[in-house]
Structures are given as structure tokens and as C-alpha cells.
Design an enzyme around this catalytic site. Structure first.
Site, PDB file in Angstrom:
ATOM      1  N   GLU A   1      30.274 -12.672   3.683  1.00 49.19           N
ATOM      2  CA  GLU A   1      29.532 -13.737   3.821  1.00 49.19           C
ATOM      3  C   GLU A   1      27.766 -12.722   4.037  1.00 49.19           C
ATOM      4  O   GLU A   1      27.855 -11.950   5.027  1.00 49.19           O
ATOM      5  CB  GLU A   1      30.087 -13.736   4.899  1.00 49.19           C
ATOM      6  CG  GLU A   1      31.497 -14.454   4.818  1.00 49.19           C
ATOM      7  CD  GLU A   1      31.975 -14.832   5.989  1.00 49.19           C
ATOM      8  OE1 GLU A   1      33.623 -15.167   6.180  1.00 49.19           O
ATOM      9  OE2 GLU A   1      31.377 -15.392   6.886  1.00 49.19           O
TER      10      GLU A   1
ATOM     11  N   CYS B   1      21.661 -13.010   8.570  1.00 53.15           N
ATOM     12  CA  CYS B   1      22.593 -11.788   8.677  1.00 53.15           C
ATOM     13  C   CYS B   1      23.155 -11.822   7.610  1.00 53.15           C
ATOM     14  O   CYS B   1      23.677 -12.446   6.921  1.00 53.15           O
ATOM     15  CB  CYS B   1      23.647 -12.521   9.860  1.00 53.15           C
ATOM     16  SG  CYS B   1      24.667 -11.824  10.685  1.00 53.15           S
TER      17      CYS B   1
ATOM     18  N   CYS C   1      35.702  -3.443   6.897  1.00 53.84           N
ATOM     19  CA  CYS C   1      35.844  -2.514   8.100  1.00 53.84           C
ATOM     20  C   CYS C   1      35.909  -1.768   8.024  1.00 53.84           C
ATOM     21  O   CYS C   1      37.455  -1.964   8.708  1.00 53.84           O
ATOM     22  CB  CYS C   1      34.546  -2.689   9.353  1.00 53.84           C
ATOM     23  SG  CYS C   1      33.508  -2.157  10.593  1.00 53.84           S
TER      24      CYS C   1
ATOM     25  N   CYS D   1      37.334  -2.127  15.216  1.00 51.94           N
ATOM     26  CA  CYS D   1      37.534  -3.040  16.715  1.00 51.94           C
ATOM     27  C   CYS D   1      37.801  -4.245  16.630  1.00 51.94           C
ATOM     28  O   CYS D   1      38.497  -4.770  15.807  1.00 51.94           O
ATOM     29  CB  CYS D   1      36.152  -3.329  16.989  1.00 51.94           C
ATOM     30  SG  CYS D   1      34.971  -1.711  16.637  1.00 51.94           S
TER      31      CYS D   1
ATOM     32  N   CYS E   1      37.707  -7.954  15.915  1.00 50.83           N
ATOM     33  CA  CYS E   1      36.406  -8.536  15.202  1.00 50.83           C
ATOM     34  C   CYS E   1      37.020  -9.076  14.070  1.00 50.83           C
ATOM     35  O   CYS E   1      38.309  -8.375  13.771  1.00 50.83           O
ATOM     36  CB  CYS E   1      36.008  -7.008  14.762  1.00 50.83           C
ATOM     37  SG  CYS E   1      34.413  -7.473  12.917  1.00 50.83           S
TER      38      CYS E   1
ATOM     39  N   CYS F   1      30.581 -13.597  12.340  1.00 51.09           N
ATOM     40  CA  CYS F   1      30.601 -13.655  10.100  1.00 51.09           C
ATOM     41  C   CYS F   1      32.531 -12.142  10.155  1.00 51.09           C
ATOM     42  O   CYS F   1      32.536 -11.672  10.260  1.00 51.09           O
ATOM     43  CB  CYS F   1      29.048 -12.548   9.774  1.00 51.09           C
ATOM     44  SG  CYS F   1      28.784 -12.603   8.717  1.00 51.09           S
TER      45      CYS F   1
HETATM   46  N1  SAH Z   1      29.521  -3.561  12.460  1.00 53.09           N
HETATM   47  C1  SAH Z   1      28.098  -3.539  12.865  1.00 53.09           C
HETATM   48  C2  SAH Z   1      27.456  -4.715  12.053  1.00 53.09           C
HETATM   49  C3  SAH Z   1      28.287  -5.657  12.239  1.00 53.09           C
HETATM   50  S1  SAH Z   1      29.537  -6.307  13.631  1.00 53.09           S
HETATM   51  C4  SAH Z   1      28.523  -3.119  14.129  1.00 53.09           C
HETATM   52  O1  SAH Z   1      29.956  -3.291  15.358  1.00 53.09           O
HETATM   53  O2  SAH Z   1      27.554  -3.645  14.843  1.00 53.09           O
HETATM   54  C5  SAH Z   1      28.068  -7.733  14.112  1.00 53.09           C
HETATM   55  C6  SAH Z   1      28.359  -7.606  15.953  1.00 53.09           C
HETATM   56  O3  SAH Z   1      28.897  -9.262  15.741  1.00 53.09           O
HETATM   57  C7  SAH Z   1      28.562  -7.089  17.372  1.00 53.09           C
HETATM   58  O4  SAH Z   1      28.299  -6.690  17.847  1.00 53.09           O
HETATM   59  C8  SAH Z   1      29.944  -7.255  16.820  1.00 53.09           C
HETATM   60  O5  SAH Z   1      31.287  -6.572  18.112  1.00 53.09           O
HETATM   61  C9  SAH Z   1      29.984  -8.350  16.903  1.00 53.09           C
HETATM   62  N2  SAH Z   1      30.896  -8.951  16.913  1.00 53.09           N
HETATM   63  C10 SAH Z   1      32.120  -9.046  16.082  1.00 53.09           C
HETATM   64  N3  SAH Z   1      33.343 -10.502  16.071  1.00 53.09           N
HETATM   65  C11 SAH Z   1      32.872 -10.732  16.598  1.00 53.09           C
HETATM   66  C12 SAH Z   1      33.343 -11.784  17.734  1.00 53.09           C
HETATM   67  N4  SAH Z   1      34.529 -12.364  17.745  1.00 53.09           N
HETATM   68  N5  SAH Z   1      32.898 -12.987  19.186  1.00 53.09           N
HETATM   69  C13 SAH Z   1      31.536 -12.492  18.793  1.00 53.09           C
HETATM   70  N6  SAH Z   1      30.870 -11.456  18.496  1.00 53.09           N
HETATM   71  C14 SAH Z   1      31.863 -10.875  17.875  1.00 53.09           C
HETATM   72 FE1  SF4 Z   2      33.193  -3.344  12.339  1.00 51.94          FE
HETATM   73 FE2  SF4 Z   2      33.911  -5.617  13.433  1.00 51.94          FE
HETATM   74 FE3  SF4 Z   2      33.358  -3.382  14.525  1.00 51.94          FE
HETATM   75 FE4  SF4 Z   2      31.321  -3.840  13.638  1.00 51.94          FE
HETATM   76  S1  SF4 Z   2      32.310  -5.041  14.950  1.00 51.94           S
HETATM   77  S2  SF4 Z   2      32.090  -2.045  13.878  1.00 51.94           S
HETATM   78  S3  SF4 Z   2      32.257  -4.925  11.881  1.00 51.94           S
HETATM   79  S4  SF4 Z   2      35.109  -3.998  12.979  1.00 51.94           S
END
Ligand code: SAH
Ligand code: SF4
Length: 373
Positions: free
Chosen positions: A96, A117, A124, A128, A131, A355
Site C-alpha cells: 500500500e 506514505c 513485517c 508489534c 499493528c 496502512c
Molecule cells: N515499522 C515502522 C514504520 C511503519 S509503521 C515503525 O514502526 O515505525 C508507521 C506508524 O504507524 C508507526 O508509528 C506504527 O506504530 C503506527 N501504527 C501501526 N498500527 C497503528 C494503528 N492501528 N493505529 C495507529 N498507528 C499505528
Molecule cells: Fe512493523 Fe507495524 Fe511494528 Fe512498524 S508498527 S515495526 S510496521 S509491526
């Protein structure tokens, strides 16, 4: 894990690598620049568009390279502030790319500013718990050419919407590497892609308008601090103590705050720019007054900007955002101490933060279709 396509994506070539390949064929030195001009400045969509290249050269290029390694499957345009592009790569993987027509500084809504973005991995590995991108683990790294291709697809989409934008090289203001994947876990492809995006023979996009977001891969943050191009850095902190952070981000076991914070300091000192601490607010997980005070102290210590993002629910996951009054109370603790803080409330950012969800939905629909057919 890599995907080795039969033909290399042209969008992964630098002026140097393309010049080398062409010199081996006995081509004139200016030809490589001409080809890249067609790709980035004139936005050629087929080899036949490249009319000032000899036909034999065009057929050779076609045999060696894919012009566009990501094809557009879906452009979900929303009337408010975002477009989501769902792209398919050569091995049918889905990624995406999001166009956010709103500012990143949280002040009002100005639809004329565009932030893109981009994703760097299919899935990934970081796991986390909140996510969508990490739910099914890592499928594979994206190549530099695939990362760059996302921006060209955005250019194509924008050229169609506003033909005037064509006069500009890149019709957007900021790039955030905050889509699917952990960018610093795909370091070499990331740097190569950003070099192409930044180069005058590429998209000519300023490094200071590019933000790389990481969950906290400490050795790579230190390596990034040493890169000559001054990209901006955002850290997904999401927990102001090891106890809270470890609960939601497994990477905190390998790189706890005692390692992460000094690495961020090194980056700030080398670049002389404020780092952004991203903090998603999840009800009853990290939204307590104690977390707010500890986050305040970390931000003051690092002289960092804090970006508070109300959690965006993911279907199938139990987490929720706190009520607006709770979000504001959290923000005030930081504000009162003079921390530079923004609380995201625009819809666009919610969509961008989530995303990975559109891809997840399409992957699931595809699996269901394949099982039932
Ligand atoms: N992997 C990298 C970049 C991609 S995630 C990272 O973790 O920084 C981009 C951002 O979106 C990160 O800060 C992540 O924690 C946040 N994010 C992921 N899922 C989310 C959600 N459901 N609601 C809000 N932010 C979210
Ligand atoms: Fe990966 Fe999502 Fe954690 Fe970013 S927030 S490191 S995309 S699992």
C-alpha cells in the site's frame, strides 16, 4: 527473503549502475541520463514512448529491465483527504501507498499539501501487537526499485488528477516511510531507494522532506546517523517505560530504552535536527498520567517533538483509543512542560497509520476466493 525477477526494475537503477550496464554494451555515456529522464521527468509509461532512443537500444532495455515493477490494482479515493493505492508486485504480493492531502504538523487542514506514505517490506517481522502490517509476519523485503515505483505510481495518479502538476517533478511535499514494514530492517534497499528519490537525475526530492520511521533498530539508527543525506527520523516509541513498551513491542527486549534513547541522541547530535517521537494512544495500555510524565521527560531530554496518535482500531485486535478528553489530558501534560507536541485528529492520518489494513483485507479476500474456486 528476496524476490528475484527475471528482469531488473529500472526504478532500482542509479545513474552510475545504469551507465555501467550501458557502457558494457558500447552505448554513448549520455544515454543513461536520457533513459532516466524519460522515467522520472517525462514519466514515460512504455519503452516506445522513449522516442529519442534508437530502436535497438529500446529493445535491449526491454529485455533487461521492467519499466514499472508495481502495477496499480486499486485507487481508493476518499472525498476527504486521502487516496490509498493498492499495488501488486511481480510475485503478486500486495503493498500500500497512501497520499495524504493534509499537513503533517497538525495545524488545521490544508488540502494543498501532500504527504506520501510508502512501504518498504511485504508484511513485517517486528510483531508489534497493535499493528495490522505485522499480523501475518514478514513475507519479504521490497527491492529498491519496488520502493521507488510507489512514488512513480503516485506521480501517475496525481498527473491524472491535476495535469498541471506534471510541470513539477514530484507533485507532493513530504515523504514518510511509515507504510508497511520496518524500513531499517531492509536498510540497503531503503538507502538505495532514497538516494534515487533524492538524486537530481531521479525524482529530485529533498532529503529533509523525507522522514524514516522505525520501531527502534538501534544499530541501524546509528548507521543512519552517519549517512551523508540528512533524512529526518521518527521513532515509534509507544511506551515510555520498558515494562509498557515490551508488552506491545517485542523489539524492546533486544533494544530497551537504555539503548534506544542514546541512539536517538546520537542521531540528533549528528544532524542537528529534532527527532519525532511517535506515540499511539491505546486505552488502558499506555495512556496513564505516569506514562505522560515519563514521555515528557524523555522528550525534554532528547529535545524531541512528540506526535500523539489516537490508536486506529484493527479488525480482529482488541485495542481501542482513549476518549478525546483522555487524549487531551495526556497532551496537556507534555504541553505544560514546553514539549513540542501534536495530537493527530485528522482522518487522513488515521488512514495512513492504518496502512497495511487494505492489503490485509484484499489478501484475505483473495485467499477466500482461491480456496473456494
Ligand atoms: N515499522 C515502522 C514504520 C511503519 S509503521 C515503525 O514502526 O515505525 C508507521 C506508524 O504507524 C508507526 O508509528 C506504527 O506504530 C503506527 N501504527 C501501526 N498500527 C497503528 C494503528 N492501528 N493505529 C495507529 N498507528 C499505528
Ligand atoms: Fe512493523 Fe507495524 Fe511494528 Fe512498524 S508498527 S515495526 S510496521 S509491526
Amino acid at each position: 527473503m528476496r524476490f528475484e525477477p527475471a528482469r531488473r526494475p529500472l526504478t532500482g537503477e542509479t545513474l552510475e549502475t545504469l551507465s555501467l550496464s550501458m557502457a558494457e554494451r558500447g552505448e554513448k555515456p549520455f544515454r543513461a541520463r536520457q533513459v532516466l529522464d524519460w522515467v522520472y521527468k517525462k514519466r514515460a509509461r512504455s519503452w516506445d514512448d522513449m522516442t529519442n532512443l534508437p530502436k535497438a537500444l529500446r529493445s535491449w532495455l526491454e529485455g533487461e529491465f521492467t519499466l514499472m515493477p508495481a502495477s496499480l490494482v486499486l485507487n481508493r479515493h476518499s472525498a476527504d483527504v486521502t487516496d490509498k493505492l493498492l499495488l501488486e508486485l511481480g510475485d503478486r504480493s500486495l503493498i500500500e501507498t497512501v497520499i495524504i492531502r493534509a499537513p503533517q504538523d497538525g495545524v488545521g487542514l490544508d488540502h494543498s499539501r501532500k504527504t506520501i506514505c510508502i512501504s518498504t517490506q511485504v508484511g513485517c517481522a517486528m510483531g508489534c501487537v497493535f499493528c495490522a502490517s505485522g499480523l501475518a509476519g514478514l513475507k519479504r523485503d521490497m527491492s529498491a526499485g519496488e520502493i521507488v515505483a510507489q512514488l512513480l505510481q503516485v506521480c501517475y495518479a496525481e498527473d491524472k488528477r491535476t495535469p498541471r502538476a506534471r510541470a513539477e517533478l514530484a507533485s507532493f511535499d513530504n515523504i514518510v516511510v511509515m507504510g508497511m514494514g520496518e524500513p531499517l530492517a531492509n536498510y540497503d534497499a531503503l538507502i538505495r531507494a532514497l538516494t534515487i528519490i533524492n538524486a537530481e537525475w531521479g525524482l529530485g526530492f529533498g532529503a529533509r522532506r523525507i522522514t524514516v520511521s522505525t520501531s527502534g533498530l538501534v544499530p541501524k539508527i546509528i548507521r543512519l546517523a552517519g549517512e551523508p543525506l540528512g533524512f529526518r527520523l521518527a521513532i515509534s516509541l509507544h511506551g515510555a517505560t520498558d515494562e509498557v513498551r515490551t508488552r506491545i513491542m517485542p523489539i524492546n527486549k533486544a533494544y530497551p530504552l537504555a539503548k534506544l534513547i542514546p541512539a536517538v541522541r546520537t542521531f540528533t547530535e549528528r544532524h542537528g535536527r529534532m527527532v519525532t517521537l511517535e506515540f499511539i494512544l491505546i486505552a488502558d495500555v499506555n495512556d496513564s498520567p505516569d506514562q505522560a510524565r515519563r514521555l515528557r521527560d524523555i522528550a525534554l531530554d532528547l529535545h524531541a517533538h512528540v506526535n500523539l496518535i489516537p490508536y486506529n482500531s484493527v479488525p480482529g485486535l482488541p485495542w481501542k483509543r482513549p476518549a478525546p478528553s483522555g487524549q487531551l489530558a495526556f497532551a496537556r501534560v507534555l504541553e505544560r512542560a514546553g514539549v513540542s507536541v501534536t495530537l493527530r485528529r485528522e482522518k487522513g492520518h488515521d488512514i495512513a497509520a492504518a496502512c497495511g489494513q487494505l492489503r490485509l483485507k484484499t489478501e484475505r479476500e483473495r485467499e477466500t476466493a482461491e480456496v473456494s474456486s
